[in-house]
Design a protein around this motif. Structure first.
Motif, PDB file in Angstrom:
ATOM      1  N   LYS A 207      12.798  10.565  10.941  1.00  0.00           N
ATOM      2  CA  LYS A 207      14.020  11.339  10.722  1.00  0.00           C
ATOM      3  C   LYS A 207      14.022  12.588  11.595  1.00  0.00           C
ATOM      4  CE  LYS A 207      16.350  13.946   7.066  1.00  0.00           C
ATOM      5  NZ  LYS A 207      15.974  15.321   7.402  1.00  0.00           N
ATOM      6  N   ARG A 208      12.902  13.304  11.607  1.00  0.00           N
ATOM      7  CA  ARG A 208      12.799  14.515  12.441  1.00  0.00           C
ATOM      8  C   ARG A 208      13.023  14.180  13.911  1.00  0.00           C
ATOM      9  NH1 ARG A 208       8.524  15.562   9.095  1.00  0.00           N
ATOM     10  NH2 ARG A 208       7.010  14.930  10.682  1.00  0.00           N
ATOM     11  N   PHE A 209      12.427  13.090  14.376  1.00  0.00           N
ATOM     12  CA  PHE A 209      12.578  12.678  15.775  1.00  0.00           C
ATOM     13  C   PHE A 209      14.047  12.425  16.107  1.00  0.00           C
ATOM     14  CE2 PHE A 209      13.153   9.357  18.925  1.00  0.00           C
ATOM     15  CZ  PHE A 209      12.450   9.871  20.000  1.00  0.00           C
ATOM     16  N   TYR A 210      14.712  11.581  15.304  1.00  0.00           N
ATOM     17  CA  TYR A 210      16.098  11.228  15.602  1.00  0.00           C
ATOM     18  C   TYR A 210      17.037  12.421  15.479  1.00  0.00           C
ATOM     19  CZ  TYR A 210      15.013   6.395  16.402  1.00  0.00           C
ATOM     20  OH  TYR A 210      14.517   5.256  16.949  1.00  0.00           O
ATOM     21  N   GLU A 211      16.758  13.320  14.540  1.00  0.00           N
ATOM     22  CA  GLU A 211      17.591  14.517  14.406  1.00  0.00           C
ATOM     23  C   GLU A 211      17.319  15.511  15.532  1.00  0.00           C
ATOM     24  OE1 GLU A 211      18.524  15.016   9.669  1.00  0.00           O
ATOM     25  OE2 GLU A 211      16.613  15.792  10.401  1.00  0.00           O
ATOM     26  N   THR A 212      16.059  15.786  15.811  1.00  0.00           N
ATOM     27  CA  THR A 212      15.685  16.817  16.772  1.00  0.00           C
ATOM     28  C   THR A 212      15.854  16.364  18.217  1.00  0.00           C
ATOM     29  OG1 THR A 212      14.095  17.674  15.181  1.00  0.00           O
ATOM     30  CG2 THR A 212      13.831  18.382  17.461  1.00  0.00           C
ATOM     31  N   VAL A 213      15.343  15.194  18.522  1.00  0.00           N
ATOM     32  CA  VAL A 213      15.335  14.720  19.910  1.00  0.00           C
ATOM     33  C   VAL A 213      16.681  14.130  20.322  1.00  0.00           C
ATOM     34  CG1 VAL A 213      14.217  13.134  21.537  1.00  0.00           C
ATOM     35  CG2 VAL A 213      12.839  14.344  19.834  1.00  0.00           C
ATOM     36  N   LEU A 214      17.326  13.401  19.411  1.00  0.00           N
ATOM     37  CA  LEU A 214      18.565  12.709  19.775  1.00  0.00           C
ATOM     38  C   LEU A 214      19.825  13.327  19.175  1.00  0.00           C
ATOM     39  CD1 LEU A 214      17.319   9.021  19.544  1.00  0.00           C
ATOM     40  CD2 LEU A 214      17.570  10.452  21.579  1.00  0.00           C
ATOM     41  N   GLY A 215      19.669  14.298  18.281  1.00  0.00           N
ATOM     42  CA  GLY A 215      20.834  14.959  17.707  1.00  0.00           C
ATOM     43  C   GLY A 215      21.558  14.167  16.637  1.00  0.00           C
ATOM     44  N   CYS A 216      20.907  13.149  16.090  1.00  0.00           N
ATOM     45  CA  CYS A 216      21.518  12.382  15.000  1.00  0.00           C
ATOM     46  C   CYS A 216      21.549  13.238  13.738  1.00  0.00           C
ATOM     47  CB  CYS A 216      20.718  11.101  14.745  1.00  0.00           C
ATOM     48  SG  CYS A 216      20.707   9.964  16.145  1.00  0.00           S
ATOM     49  N   LYS A 217      22.444  12.907  12.835  1.00  0.00           N
ATOM     50  CA  LYS A 217      22.590  13.652  11.582  1.00  0.00           C
ATOM     51  C   LYS A 217      22.412  12.709  10.402  1.00  0.00           C
ATOM     52  CE  LYS A 217      24.290  17.591  13.364  1.00  0.00           C
ATOM     53  NZ  LYS A 217      23.304  18.091  14.255  1.00  0.00           N
ATOM     54  N   LEU A 218      21.656  13.148   9.401  1.00  0.00           N
ATOM     55  CA  LEU A 218      21.483  12.354   8.190  1.00  0.00           C
ATOM     56  C   LEU A 218      22.812  12.279   7.445  1.00  0.00           C
ATOM     57  CD1 LEU A 218      19.491  10.851   6.295  1.00  0.00           C
ATOM     58  CD2 LEU A 218      19.210  13.021   5.082  1.00  0.00           C
ATOM     59  N   LEU A 219      23.290  11.046   7.209  1.00  0.00           N
ATOM     60  CA  LEU A 219      24.532  10.835   6.462  1.00  0.00           C
ATOM     61  C   LEU A 219      24.258  10.567   4.991  1.00  0.00           C
ATOM     62  CD1 LEU A 219      26.446   8.402   8.858  1.00  0.00           C
ATOM     63  CD2 LEU A 219      26.890  10.831   8.482  1.00  0.00           C
ATOM     64  N   ARG A 220      23.189   9.820   4.746  1.00  0.00           N
ATOM     65  CA  ARG A 220      22.920   9.376   3.391  1.00  0.00           C
ATOM     66  C   ARG A 220      21.479   8.911   3.294  1.00  0.00           C
ATOM     67  NH1 ARG A 220      26.818   4.803   0.744  1.00  0.00           N
ATOM     68  NH2 ARG A 220      25.139   3.516   0.013  1.00  0.00           N
ATOM     69  N   HIS A 221      20.860   9.139   2.140  1.00  0.00           N
ATOM     70  CA  HIS A 221      19.511   8.647   1.871  1.00  0.00           C
ATOM     71  C   HIS A 221      19.604   7.748   0.646  1.00  0.00           C
ATOM     72  CE1 HIS A 221      15.017   9.582   0.882  1.00  0.00           C
ATOM     73  NE2 HIS A 221      15.228   8.322   1.173  1.00  0.00           N
ATOM     74  N   ASN A 222      19.437   6.455   0.852  1.00  0.00           N
ATOM     75  CA  ASN A 222      19.431   5.498  -0.247  1.00  0.00           C
ATOM     76  C   ASN A 222      18.032   5.537  -0.841  1.00  0.00           C
ATOM     77  OD1 ASN A 222      19.060   3.145  -1.798  1.00  0.00           O
ATOM     78  ND2 ASN A 222      20.597   2.027  -0.613  1.00  0.00           N
ATOM     79  N   GLU A 223      17.872   6.312  -1.898  1.00  0.00           N
ATOM     80  CA  GLU A 223      16.540   6.527  -2.464  1.00  0.00           C
ATOM     81  C   GLU A 223      15.967   5.272  -3.101  1.00  0.00           C
ATOM     82  OE1 GLU A 223      15.989  10.177  -4.569  1.00  0.00           O
ATOM     83  OE2 GLU A 223      17.356  11.233  -3.221  1.00  0.00           O
TER      84      GLU A 223
END
Length: 128
Positions: free
Chosen positions: A22-38
């Motif tokens: 998650k950190r990689f995709y958010e930090t490196v690629l600028g993706c944003k967490l939309l939802r976490h299906n727990e």
């Protein structure tokens, strides 16, 4: 043909560490967490108008496989017509059901390609 592929809706990647991925995709690629299906421990990240889903690699599936499935958005989504079309080619789809995708929740069905890759055909999202 009973449908037309519009775009890749989402790709589901197996990862060994959800937080690190998650950190990689958010930090490196600028993706944003939309939802976490727990319940499934599945993270849905926005990637432009598509989505990248992150799913923990199952213990028994450690053979180097890192993609769970690819989802293609199709229109129109007529489950009966699509299923009949696939069956004409010897492909047996799953029963349709609602799933979350890049545009929200909408109908989809899945099947395997000749190499065993899972393909999801996803209809348009329903209004909230």
């Amino acid at each position: 043909m009973t449908f037309t592929v519009q775009k890749i809706d989402h790709v589901v990647l197996y990862v060994t560490d959800l937080d690190r991925a998650k950190r990689f995709y958010e930090t490196v690629l600028g993706c944003k967490l939309l939802r976490h299906n727990e319940k499934l421990d599945l993270m849905h990240l926005a990637a432009g108008s598509s989505m990248i889903d992150l799913l923990l690699l199952p213990e028994q599936d450690g053979a180097g496989r890192n993609v769970d499935h690819i989802a293609l958005q199709v229109t129109p989504f007529d489950a009966a017509a699509i299923s009949a079309h696939l069956r004409r080619y010897g492909v047996e789809p799953t029963a349709p059901r609602d799933r979350f995708g890049a545009g929200g929740v909408g109908p989809s069905l899945t099947f395997l390609d000749p190499d065993g890759n899972k393909i999801e055909l996803k209809g348009p999202s329903q209004a909230p």
